[in-house]
Design a protein around this motif. Structure first.
Motif, PDB file in Angstrom:
ATOM      1  N   VAL A 161       0.842  -1.198   0.000  1.00 23.86           N
ATOM      2  CA  VAL A 161       0.000   0.000   0.000  1.00 23.86           C
ATOM      3  C   VAL A 161       0.876   1.247   0.000  1.00 23.86           C
ATOM      4  N   LEU A 162       0.530   2.195  -0.867  1.00 23.66           N
ATOM      5  CA  LEU A 162       1.177   3.503  -0.909  1.00 23.66           C
ATOM      6  C   LEU A 162       0.122   4.570  -0.677  1.00 23.66           C
ATOM      7  N   LEU A 163       0.330   5.392   0.343  1.00 24.31           N
ATOM      8  CA  LEU A 163      -0.567   6.496   0.680  1.00 24.31           C
ATOM      9  C   LEU A 163       0.163   7.808   0.431  1.00 24.31           C
ATOM     10  N   ILE A 164      -0.452   8.713  -0.314  1.00 21.41           N
ATOM     11  CA  ILE A 164       0.202   9.962  -0.706  1.00 21.41           C
ATOM     12  C   ILE A 164      -0.620  11.156  -0.252  1.00 21.41           C
ATOM     13  N   ASP A 165       0.063  12.190   0.255  1.00 23.50           N
ATOM     14  CA  ASP A 165      -0.553  13.493   0.495  1.00 23.50           C
ATOM     15  C   ASP A 165      -0.243  14.379  -0.704  1.00 23.50           C
ATOM     16  N   LEU A 166      -1.273  14.823  -1.420  1.00 20.86           N
ATOM     17  CA  LEU A 166      -1.054  15.720  -2.548  1.00 20.86           C
ATOM     18  C   LEU A 166      -0.534  17.074  -2.068  1.00 20.86           C
ATOM     19  N   ARG A 167       0.029  17.839  -2.980  1.00 20.46           N
ATOM     20  CA  ARG A 167       0.642  19.129  -2.628  1.00 20.46           C
ATOM     21  C   ARG A 167      -0.302  20.004  -1.795  1.00 20.46           C
ATOM     22  N   GLY A 168       0.250  20.551  -0.711  1.00 22.76           N
ATOM     23  CA  GLY A 168      -0.528  21.434   0.147  1.00 22.76           C
ATOM     24  C   GLY A 168      -1.492  20.737   1.071  1.00 22.76           C
ATOM     25  N   HIS A 169      -1.507  19.403   1.084  1.00 19.61           N
ATOM     26  CA  HIS A 169      -2.429  18.631   1.911  1.00 19.61           C
ATOM     27  C   HIS A 169      -1.640  17.746   2.874  1.00 19.61           C
ATOM     28  N   GLY A 170      -2.265  17.430   4.013  1.00 23.82           N
ATOM     29  CA  GLY A 170      -1.623  16.527   4.962  1.00 23.82           C
ATOM     30  C   GLY A 170      -0.247  17.043   5.353  1.00 23.82           C
ATOM     31  N   GLN A 171       0.774  16.190   5.183  1.00 21.90           N
ATOM     32  CA  GLN A 171       2.137  16.574   5.544  1.00 21.90           C
ATOM     33  C   GLN A 171       2.979  16.990   4.343  1.00 21.90           C
ATOM     34  N   SER A 172       2.350  17.118   3.168  1.00 24.75           N
ATOM     35  CA  SER A 172       3.087  17.607   2.002  1.00 24.75           C
ATOM     36  C   SER A 172       3.168  19.130   2.036  1.00 24.75           C
ATOM     37  N   ALA A 173       4.284  19.643   1.528  1.00 24.52           N
ATOM     38  CA  ALA A 173       4.527  21.085   1.587  1.00 24.52           C
ATOM     39  C   ALA A 173       3.545  21.857   0.717  1.00 24.52           C
ATOM     40  N   GLY A 174       3.236  23.064   1.163  1.00 26.39           N
ATOM     41  CA  GLY A 174       2.478  23.989   0.341  1.00 26.39           C
ATOM     42  C   GLY A 174       3.427  24.844  -0.490  1.00 26.39           C
ATOM     43  N   GLY A 175       2.876  25.772  -1.241  1.00 20.49           N
ATOM     44  CA  GLY A 175       3.703  26.690  -2.014  1.00 20.49           C
ATOM     45  C   GLY A 175       4.427  26.063  -3.187  1.00 20.49           C
ATOM     46  N   MET A 176       3.932  24.918  -3.683  1.00 21.12           N
ATOM     47  CA  MET A 176       4.597  24.238  -4.795  1.00 21.12           C
ATOM     48  C   MET A 176       4.069  24.701  -6.150  1.00 21.12           C
ATOM     49  N   TRP A 177       3.088  25.577  -6.138  1.00 23.43           N
ATOM     50  CA  TRP A 177       2.430  25.959  -7.384  1.00 23.43           C
ATOM     51  C   TRP A 177       3.281  26.905  -8.210  1.00 23.43           C
ATOM     52  N   LYS A 178       3.305  26.656  -9.525  1.00 24.93           N
ATOM     53  CA  LYS A 178       3.885  27.588 -10.491  1.00 24.93           C
ATOM     54  C   LYS A 178       2.767  28.030 -11.425  1.00 24.93           C
ATOM     55  N   LYS A 179       2.940  29.166 -12.055  1.00 26.96           N
ATOM     56  CA  LYS A 179       1.939  29.674 -12.966  1.00 26.96           C
ATOM     57  C   LYS A 179       1.681  28.664 -14.076  1.00 26.96           C
ATOM     58  N   GLY A 180       0.405  28.352 -14.299  1.00 25.85           N
ATOM     59  CA  GLY A 180       0.053  27.432 -15.373  1.00 25.85           C
ATOM     60  C   GLY A 180       0.063  25.965 -14.991  1.00 25.85           C
ATOM     61  N   ASP A 181       0.295  25.640 -13.713  1.00 24.88           N
ATOM     62  CA  ASP A 181       0.278  24.233 -13.298  1.00 24.88           C
ATOM     63  C   ASP A 181      -1.097  23.614 -13.548  1.00 24.88           C
ATOM     64  N   THR A 182      -1.082  22.338 -13.917  1.00 27.28           N
ATOM     65  CA  THR A 182      -2.302  21.607 -14.253  1.00 27.28           C
ATOM     66  C   THR A 182      -2.318  20.272 -13.531  1.00 27.28           C
ATOM     67  N   PHE A 183      -3.362  19.477 -13.818  1.00 28.78           N
ATOM     68  CA  PHE A 183      -3.417  18.130 -13.249  1.00 28.78           C
ATOM     69  C   PHE A 183      -2.242  17.283 -13.731  1.00 28.78           C
ATOM     70  N   MET A 184      -1.699  17.597 -14.891  1.00 30.40           N
ATOM     71  CA  MET A 184      -0.528  16.881 -15.379  1.00 30.40           C
ATOM     72  C   MET A 184       0.655  17.062 -14.428  1.00 30.40           C
ATOM     73  N   ASP A 185       0.880  18.279 -13.960  1.00 23.38           N
ATOM     74  CA  ASP A 185       1.972  18.547 -13.028  1.00 23.38           C
ATOM     75  C   ASP A 185       1.769  17.812 -11.709  1.00 23.38           C
ATOM     76  N   ILE A 186       0.526  17.762 -11.268  1.00 17.12           N
ATOM     77  CA  ILE A 186       0.220  17.055 -10.018  1.00 17.12           C
ATOM     78  C   ILE A 186       0.444  15.554 -10.187  1.00 17.12           C
ATOM     79  N   SER A 187       0.024  15.009 -11.329  1.00 20.31           N
ATOM     80  CA  SER A 187       0.211  13.569 -11.561  1.00 20.31           C
ATOM     81  C   SER A 187       1.692  13.217 -11.648  1.00 20.31           C
ATOM     82  N   LYS A 188       2.511  14.107 -12.201  1.00 18.22           N
ATOM     83  CA  LYS A 188       3.960  13.858 -12.262  1.00 18.22           C
ATOM     84  C   LYS A 188       4.558  13.742 -10.870  1.00 18.22           C
ATOM     85  N   GLU A 189       4.011  14.515  -9.922  1.00 19.89           N
ATOM     86  CA  GLU A 189       4.512  14.439  -8.548  1.00 19.89           C
ATOM     87  C   GLU A 189       4.211  13.074  -7.931  1.00 19.89           C
ATOM     88  N   VAL A 190       3.063  12.504  -8.286  1.00 23.97           N
ATOM     89  CA  VAL A 190       2.748  11.150  -7.818  1.00 23.97           C
ATOM     90  C   VAL A 190       3.703  10.140  -8.453  1.00 23.97           C
TER      91      VAL A 190
END
Length: 266
Positions: free
Chosen positions: A42-71
């Motif tokens: 089992v792998l449990l992930i906190d998406l950016r800015g949620h749970g224990q993952s850091a906030g402030g990771m957003w760049k201008k123009g970020d999309t769901f593609m950028d979020i999926s790459k982090e996973v």
């Protein structure tokens, strides 16, 4: 890198990756972990800015593609070649984006409380939210959405679980996630057309009145998709009816694993 936790049985055991929705965290899977870790890594992930993952990771123009790459980066870090992916609510869009762009990494999709299109009611609700998001405290907005999406007494536990987790998300993070909904309908239409090769199970609470009609339409058009309504459950069906959610998801993964084994044996 995103914060994550793993429960590993062995290198040959199938992996299952859980992706929560906006305003939640990996803790919303507390009714799944015990059952899934009996037979799966089992792998449990906190998406950016949620749970224990850091906030402030957003760049201008970020999309769901950028979020999926982090996973995907987490999968690489852990050494996971491929995985079954279970998403909830807005996390189902991240899961579908992974399947679209990294199909070799996704064995199957199990989409709970899936979002695949916004109807006119949901679009009006989101439009109103976007108009006032910078002026109204985000928790007030989030609580309003939670009550609209999960209005019944039997939804209280799941509603409160997400509201309590959302309190840990900063207003700027909430606004960034909320902004992703602006162009979501055309994006999701393309996703549904491109992920048909990935085995997909939709698990929806029968009382999830905002999001079930689009699912029914998509399943009619794509015979490879499977769809089950879970009785006495709302949008967050993994909390409302965990035993049924777990059984359906685990049985589906077993079926896909058996199919993979048969293909390998040739």
């Amino acid at each position: 890198m995103l914060h994550y936790r793993t429960y590993e049985i062995s290198p040959t055991t199938p992996w299952v990756t859980f992706i929560h929705g906006a305003g939640g965290s990996s803790s919303v899977w507390y009714k799944q972990i015990r059952e899934f870790r009996k037979q799966h890594n089992v792998l449990l992930i906190d998406l950016r800015g949620h749970g224990q993952s850091a906030g402030g990771m957003w760049k201008k123009g970020d999309t769901f593609m950028d979020i999926s790459k982090e996973v995907i980066e987490v999968l690489d870090e852990v050494g996971i070649k491929d995985t079954h992916v279970i998403g909830m609510s807005l996390g189902t869009i991240v899961a579908q984006t992974m399947a679209d762009n990294f199909p070799e990494r996704v064995n199957s999709l199990i989409l709970g409380g899936a979002i695949i299109r916004f109807d006119i009611r949901t679009k009006l609700l989101l439009l109103g939210g976007r108009v006032v998001k910078r002026f109204v405290p985000y928790m007030l907005l989030y609580k309003l959405f939670a009550y609209i999406i999960m209005p019944r007494k039997q939804h209280e536990e799941s509603r409160m679980a997400f509201v309590n987790e959302a309190k840990k998300v900063y207003q700027k993070e909430f606004i960034k996630w909320f902004s992703l909904t602006k162009l979501i309908n055309p994006y999701l239409t393309r996703l549904q057309a491109s992920t048909t090769a990935i085995p997909t199970l939709f698990l929806m609470g029968e009382e999830d009145y905002l999001f079930i009609p689009p699912i029914e339409e998509v399943v009619r058009k794509n015979k490879g998709f499977e769809f089950v309504k879970i009785e006495k459950s709302g949008h967050v069906c993994n909390i409302d009816q965990p035993e049924m959610f777990n059984k359906l998801a685990i049985d589906y993964i077993a079926k896909i694993e058996q199919r993979k084994a048969a293909i390998q044996l040739g």
